[in-house]
Design a protein around this motif. Structure first.
Motif, PDB file in Angstrom:
ATOM      1  N   PRO A 110       0.793  -1.236   0.000  1.00 13.55           N
ATOM      2  CA  PRO A 110       0.000   0.000   0.000  1.00 13.55           C
ATOM      3  C   PRO A 110       0.825   1.286   0.000  1.00 13.55           C
ATOM      4  O   PRO A 110       0.427   2.271  -0.622  1.00 13.55           O
ATOM      5  N   LEU A 111       1.990   1.255   0.654  1.00 12.36           N
ATOM      6  CA  LEU A 111       2.819   2.467   0.651  1.00 12.36           C
ATOM      7  C   LEU A 111       3.378   2.710  -0.755  1.00 12.36           C
ATOM      8  O   LEU A 111       3.483   3.845  -1.220  1.00 12.36           O
TER       9      LEU A 111
ATOM     10  N   ARG B 170       0.987   5.615  16.518  1.00 11.04           N
ATOM     11  CA  ARG B 170      -0.466   5.467  16.467  1.00 11.04           C
ATOM     12  C   ARG B 170      -1.000   5.900  15.104  1.00 11.04           C
ATOM     13  O   ARG B 170      -1.900   5.303  14.549  1.00 11.04           O
ATOM     14  N   VAL B 171      -0.365   6.938  14.555  1.00  7.95           N
ATOM     15  CA  VAL B 171      -0.805   7.453  13.245  1.00  7.95           C
ATOM     16  C   VAL B 171      -0.652   6.360  12.189  1.00  7.95           C
ATOM     17  O   VAL B 171      -1.543   6.112  11.376  1.00  7.95           O
ATOM     18  N   TYR B 172       0.506   5.660  12.227  1.00  7.62           N
ATOM     19  CA  TYR B 172       0.751   4.604  11.241  1.00  7.62           C
ATOM     20  C   TYR B 172      -0.266   3.491  11.409  1.00  7.62           C
ATOM     21  O   TYR B 172      -0.853   2.999  10.452  1.00  7.62           O
ATOM     22  N   ARG B 173      -0.491   3.085  12.672  1.00  8.79           N
ATOM     23  CA  ARG B 173      -1.414   1.971  12.945  1.00  8.79           C
ATOM     24  C   ARG B 173      -2.838   2.322  12.445  1.00  8.79           C
ATOM     25  O   ARG B 173      -3.504   1.524  11.805  1.00  8.79           O
ATOM     26  N   GLU B 174      -3.252   3.569  12.720  1.00  6.56           N
ATOM     27  CA  GLU B 174      -4.600   3.970  12.276  1.00  6.56           C
ATOM     28  C   GLU B 174      -4.697   3.986  10.751  1.00  6.56           C
ATOM     29  O   GLU B 174      -5.702   3.590  10.182  1.00  6.56           O
ATOM     30  N   ARG B 175      -3.597   4.414  10.127  1.00  9.08           N
ATOM     31  CA  ARG B 175      -3.614   4.440   8.660  1.00  9.08           C
ATOM     32  C   ARG B 175      -3.692   3.008   8.106  1.00  9.08           C
ATOM     33  O   ARG B 175      -4.440   2.732   7.174  1.00  9.08           O
ATOM     34  N   MET B 176      -2.933   2.095   8.729  1.00 14.06           N
ATOM     35  CA  MET B 176      -2.965   0.705   8.259  1.00 14.06           C
ATOM     36  C   MET B 176      -4.361   0.107   8.453  1.00 14.06           C
ATOM     37  O   MET B 176      -4.858  -0.628   7.600  1.00 14.06           O
ATOM     38  N   GLU B 177      -5.013   0.428   9.573  1.00 13.85           N
ATOM     39  CA  GLU B 177      -6.374  -0.078   9.808  1.00 13.85           C
ATOM     40  C   GLU B 177      -7.320   0.427   8.710  1.00 13.85           C
ATOM     41  O   GLU B 177      -8.140  -0.314   8.186  1.00 13.85           O
ATOM     42  N   ARG B 178      -7.170   1.710   8.380  1.00 10.94           N
ATOM     43  CA  ARG B 178      -8.019   2.283   7.332  1.00 10.94           C
ATOM     44  C   ARG B 178      -7.758   1.584   5.994  1.00 10.94           C
ATOM     45  O   ARG B 178      -8.684   1.241   5.264  1.00 10.94           O
TER      46      ARG B 178
END
Ligand SMILES: Cc1cc2nc3c(=O)[nH]c(=O)nc-3n(C[C@H](O)[C@H](O)[C@H](O)COP(=O)(O)O)c2cc1C
Length: 325
Positions: A39-40, A76-84
């Motif tokens: 995804p990145l 946390r920002v990375y984790r939230e982005r991955m969840e999205r």
């Protein structure tokens, strides 16, 4: 594995930052394997919004595709982005996830609600046990010949460690030719995940200099460098790599070991390496001979369309089946 994933050939086109362009992912799926979106790579390198990028791939192939979710990050920002991203992938019909690092439980929980499967990259038995605790459906055994973050064990050693766990087992590392694939299946693996072979394909948008370097390299030219991401990464030994060396400097090493500093240091490396790798691998004007590849370079001597690569694998699998393998 082929039944579970709804594919014809037991071949995963492994996620590759920054080399997984959408056309490459689609081509691997279209020709019988399953291409895995990084995804990145799709968003940052190839400049698609994730949902739009997935829809673009869907227009190129109607066959199943997968998505990679790198899980380890203290941010946390990375984790939230991955969840999205995982949610968007599920909404867009992705039914296969390859997770790496970290705990894949939350991916498994969301995936199962949609009937999707999750295979986890592992380099040793202890990580496989943890992944199984999280409920994964398959294991990708990343060996010492792999491109990307290689593991410490040979394909045979890993098979012996993991076979009794009873999940589909995929060999990742060192597979560049049909003979390599057949050898992995004879060890007992259910399938293979390939990276480097697909960089040297017509559909991959990596630079010509990078593809030429893969064609020229022998397996002894692959070295592990910790200077790029902070953990050993398989790269081709080139004049640039010889000049900068493969070990992180003493200060970086200390910060990477420190309990409080290691997370900060890893984030720093992640951002820096994302920028450096994008430029060195894709930009045709880049002067840096800094390229990731696995030991599968040994058998790769031609840039080929994915259709031809897959046709060669398909033919070898048929012959092997004919022999009763
Ligand atoms: C250039 C490159 C980038 C990679 N990036 C990722 C990645 O972002 N995520 C991941 O899970 N694996 C990554 N890998 C590992 C591949 O998905 C695959 O497991 C590996 O390439 C198999 O070894 P091979 O290159 O010898 O075929 C990468 C490999 C390469 C060569």
């Amino acid at each position: 594995m082929t039944r579970e994933l709804g594919i014809e050939l037991p071949i995963i086109g492994g996620a590759m930052y920054p080399c997984s362009n959408p056309e490459l992912v689609a081509a691997v799926s279209e020709h019988g394997g399953i291409g895995v979106v990084q995804p990145l790579s799709l968003t940052y390198v190839h400049r698609h919004d994730l949902r739009e990028g997935l829809r673009y791939i869907r227009r190129l192939t109607s066959k199943p595709i997968g998505m990679n979710a790198l899980l380890e990050s203290s941010s946390r920002v990375y984790r939230e982005r991955m969840e999205r991203w995982v949610d968007i992938a599920l909404e867009e019909g992705v039914r296969f996830f390859v997770t790496s690092l970290g705990k894949p439980r939350w991916v498994v929980e969301r995936a199962e609600q949609a009937g999707a499967r999750v295979y986890h990259d592992v380099t040793e038995r202890k990580w496989a046990d943890k992944a199984i605790d999280s409920g994964v459906h398959g294991l990708i055994a990343v060996n010492s010949r792999a491109g990307g973050h290689a593991g410490p064990k040979t394909p045979e050693q890993l098979y012996d460690e993991l076979a009794s766990l009873g999940l589909p087992l995929v060999c990742a590392g060192g597979i560049g030719t049909p003979d390599d694939l057949i050898r992995a299946l004879r060890i007992g693996y259910d399938g293979a995940q390939l990276g480097t072979r697909f960089i040297a394909s017509t559909e991959c948008t990596a630079s010509d200099a990078y593809k030429d370097a893969i064609l020229r390299a022998r397996d002894s030219d692959i070295v592990l460098s910790e200077r790029i991401t902070g953990v050993p990464l398989a790269v081709i030994r080139t004049p640039y790599i010889e000049r900068v060396g493969t070990r992180a400097g003493p200060i970086a090493r200390r910060l990477l070991r420190g309990r409080r500093t290691k997370h900060w240091m890893r984030s720093f490396y992640a951002v820096r390496s994302a920028i450096q790798l994008r430029k060195a691998s894709i930009d045709p004007k880049s002067s840096k001979d800094f390229w990731q590849a696995g030991r599968s370079v040994e058998g790769i001597d031609r840039v080929m369309p994915v259709a031809e690569i897959m046709a060669e694998f398909r033919a070898a699998l048929r012959t092997e089946e004919g022999r009763g393998g």
